[in-house]
Design a protein around this motif. Sequence first.
Motif, PDB file in Angstrom:
ATOM      1  N   ASN A  86       0.860  -1.174   0.000  1.00 27.95           N
ATOM      2  CA  ASN A  86       0.000   0.000   0.000  1.00 27.95           C
ATOM      3  C   ASN A  86       0.904   1.234   0.000  1.00 27.95           C
ATOM      4  O   ASN A  86       1.426   1.642   1.045  1.00 27.95           O
ATOM      5  CB  ASN A  86      -0.899  -0.049   1.239  1.00 27.95           C
ATOM      6  N   ARG A  87       1.093   1.839  -1.165  1.00 28.75           N
ATOM      7  CA  ARG A  87       2.041   2.944  -1.299  1.00 28.75           C
ATOM      8  C   ARG A  87       1.623   4.165  -0.484  1.00 28.75           C
ATOM      9  O   ARG A  87       2.482   4.874   0.058  1.00 28.75           O
ATOM     10  CB  ARG A  87       2.198   3.294  -2.783  1.00 28.75           C
ATOM     11  N   ASP A  88       0.329   4.439  -0.402  1.00 28.40           N
ATOM     12  CA  ASP A  88      -0.122   5.591   0.387  1.00 28.40           C
ATOM     13  C   ASP A  88       0.298   5.436   1.843  1.00 28.40           C
ATOM     14  O   ASP A  88       0.769   6.390   2.480  1.00 28.40           O
ATOM     15  CB  ASP A  88      -1.635   5.753   0.280  1.00 28.40           C
ATOM     16  N   LEU A  89       0.107   4.257   2.401  1.00 34.18           N
ATOM     17  CA  LEU A  89       0.489   4.004   3.778  1.00 34.18           C
ATOM     18  C   LEU A  89       2.003   4.132   3.958  1.00 34.18           C
ATOM     19  O   LEU A  89       2.476   4.752   4.919  1.00 34.18           O
ATOM     20  CB  LEU A  89       0.020   2.602   4.203  1.00 34.18           C
ATOM     21  N   LEU A 101       4.123   5.928   2.210  1.00 37.22           N
ATOM     22  CA  LEU A 101       4.530   7.324   2.134  1.00 37.22           C
ATOM     23  C   LEU A 101       4.184   8.073   3.420  1.00 37.22           C
ATOM     24  O   LEU A 101       4.956   8.896   3.894  1.00 37.22           O
ATOM     25  CB  LEU A 101       3.863   7.985   0.930  1.00 37.22           C
ATOM     26  N   LYS A 102       3.039   7.753   4.012  1.00 33.91           N
ATOM     27  CA  LYS A 102       2.668   8.390   5.291  1.00 33.91           C
ATOM     28  C   LYS A 102       3.639   7.968   6.384  1.00 33.91           C
ATOM     29  O   LYS A 102       4.052   8.790   7.197  1.00 33.91           O
ATOM     30  CB  LYS A 102       1.234   8.015   5.661  1.00 33.91           C
TER      31      LYS A 102
END
Length: 177
Positions: free
Chosen positions: A168-171, A173-174
């Motif tokens: 999960n790239r969004d996770l 990056l966060k």
Amino acid sequence: CLYRGPEYDRIEDIRCEQLAAVCKKDYQSSAGLDGWHPSDLAILSTLAYQKLADMLNAIERGASWPKATATTRAVFLPKNFDKPHDPLSYRVLNIASSIYRRWATLRLRDVAPWIALWDDTALNAGVPGKGANDAWHTSALEIEKAELGGAHYSGGSLDIFKCFDQLNRDLILKLAA
């Protein structure tokens, strides 16, 4: 013959029966550029398996692979359907000759005990029974444990390309921010 390491003797020559058993099992995959489909290899005669085993044994002793078996076919699998024109949004899968793949399957089984000797808890590929899912699952559990304990954490990985496609790239990056 192939060498397995200091704890083992040399691997024996490929026998007709071994090769036939490998060729007759699990042949539902694509053909290579040599034109041989895995299902073609499943219906050979005993004499053909013997000739194929003789060829593979000769290759292991130093003969060259036949040209038709030494080239792979590249298939491009999309990672991101929203970017069809971006070359980085594809994963390249190389499909080798069916003969080469059957040989590799056979020899991988032969060296499995040796591979088990260098297994380590930090390895998540290259050893039987481990893969990318194990890597990300273990990492996720360790991060969750650190979060619950209020500890700081960081991590790293090497050569985890296939797993990268599933993260999960969004996770990530966060977490990196």
